[in-house]
Motif scaffolding. Structure first.
Motif, PDB file in Angstrom:
ATOM      1  N   GLN A  52       3.945   9.125 -10.236  1.00 11.82           N
ATOM      2  CA  GLN A  52       4.492   9.692  -9.036  1.00 11.82           C
ATOM      3  C   GLN A  52       5.252   8.436  -8.205  1.00 11.82           C
ATOM      4  O   GLN A  52       4.985   8.297  -7.052  1.00 11.82           O
ATOM      5  CB  GLN A  52       3.275  10.102  -8.083  1.00 11.82           C
ATOM      6  CG  GLN A  52       2.866  11.501  -8.601  1.00 11.82           C
ATOM      7  CD  GLN A  52       3.854  12.724  -8.562  1.00 11.82           C
ATOM      8  OE1 GLN A  52       3.976  13.174  -7.599  1.00 11.82           O
ATOM      9  NE2 GLN A  52       4.157  13.123  -9.418  1.00 11.82           N
TER      10      GLN A  52
ATOM     11  N   TYR B 212       6.991   7.046  -3.566  1.00 11.23           N
ATOM     12  CA  TYR B 212       5.792   6.942  -4.024  1.00 11.23           C
ATOM     13  C   TYR B 212       4.506   7.891  -3.613  1.00 11.23           C
ATOM     14  O   TYR B 212       4.379   7.946  -2.081  1.00 11.23           O
ATOM     15  CB  TYR B 212       5.129   5.311  -3.986  1.00 11.23           C
ATOM     16  CG  TYR B 212       3.737   5.030  -4.333  1.00 11.23           C
ATOM     17  CD1 TYR B 212       3.544   5.333  -5.766  1.00 11.23           C
ATOM     18  CD2 TYR B 212       2.812   5.005  -3.611  1.00 11.23           C
ATOM     19  CE1 TYR B 212       2.231   4.703  -6.422  1.00 11.23           C
ATOM     20  CE2 TYR B 212       1.318   4.691  -4.122  1.00 11.23           C
ATOM     21  CZ  TYR B 212       1.214   4.794  -5.189  1.00 11.23           C
ATOM     22  OH  TYR B 212       0.017   4.502  -6.029  1.00 11.23           O
ATOM     23  N   LYS B 213       4.097   8.779  -4.251  1.00 12.21           N
ATOM     24  CA  LYS B 213       3.192   9.656  -3.933  1.00 12.21           C
ATOM     25  C   LYS B 213       3.633  10.392  -2.420  1.00 12.21           C
ATOM     26  O   LYS B 213       2.902  10.234  -1.432  1.00 12.21           O
ATOM     27  CB  LYS B 213       1.568   9.088  -3.600  1.00 12.21           C
ATOM     28  CG  LYS B 213       1.175   8.605  -4.957  1.00 12.21           C
ATOM     29  CD  LYS B 213      -0.095   7.972  -4.988  1.00 12.21           C
ATOM     30  CE  LYS B 213      -0.816   7.797  -6.256  1.00 12.21           C
ATOM     31  NZ  LYS B 213      -1.993   7.297  -6.319  1.00 12.21           N
TER      32      LYS B 213
END
Length: 214
Positions: free
Chosen positions: A95, A46-47
């Motif tokens: 993302q 995630y990101k």
């Protein structure tokens, strides 16, 4: 000068997690390609935060048992379903990427029949995911970003149901997929007995327990 380490050099021992920061989406894709499909570790992304986790044998047994009981429930209700197991679900716009312990398509099962490749730009996410030892912020964030409606989470000896509401997970006593069945009660009973009773017998007990509600 920074030292680059091949991803194959990273060893994750059972029960451990490794977190890598500042991993771009392109790097994430390349890492997945390098790792291939035949591996035991699961990932969450995630990101720009990438997490590897290696399950313990007890984790795997619990996951399999919960999945088996869910299949019994689906059979007793006469519902069609598809499972993609620990498939990698990833979305570049969000993302985010996640590999659940198991996952099931129930409302959207027909879209997955015969599915060989997954593209979340056009394909639906699972209706329900199963996670054992669901403790990571990266995992939660990835699930929320991908919009998976329901997670059955087993952690610290307890089964919890988490439903996605306005982009965040909230704990619930009831399942969205099976609102008339006290899922936590029934599966928890089987999990408590799983140390002394084989899975085959627990499946039969759970099927009998369900008759009260079906």
């Amino acid at each position: 000068m920074p030292v680059k380490i091949a991803i194959a050099q990273i060893k994750v021992e059972p029960g451990q997690r490794i977190i890598l920061d500042q991993i771009s989406w392109q790097e994430f894709e390349e890492i997945l390609e390098d790792l291939g499909e035949h591996r035991h570790s699961h990932i969450a992304y995630y990101k720009e935060v990438l997490e590897f986790r290696m399950p313990l044998p007890g984790h795997e047994r619990t996951k399999v048992l919960i999945s088996h009981l869910l299949v019994v429930l689906l059979e007793e209700l006469g519902l069609e379903w598809e499972s993609l197991g620990s498939t990698t679900f990833k979305s570049r716009p969000m993302q985010a990427g996640i590999e659940p312990d198991d996952c099931f398509y129930i409302d959207n099962y027909q879209a997955m029949v015969g599915k060989q490749r997954l593209n979340l730009d056009v394909d639906p996410v699972p209706d329900l995911a199963i996670e054992v030892d669901f403790t990571s912020v990266t995992q939660v964030s990835a699930y929320e970003a991908l919009g998976i409606p329901e997670i059955w989470r087993y952690e610290d000896g307890k089964l919890e149901i988490s439903l996605l509401e306005e982009g965040k997970y909230i704990n619930s006593f009831m399942s969205k997929a099976f609102p008339s069945i006290p899922i936590i009660e029934g599966i928890s009973l089987c999990l408590k007995k799983s140390q002394v009773i084989p899975m085959s017998a627990l499946r039969r007990e759970f099927r009998q327990w369900l008759q009260e509600y079906i």
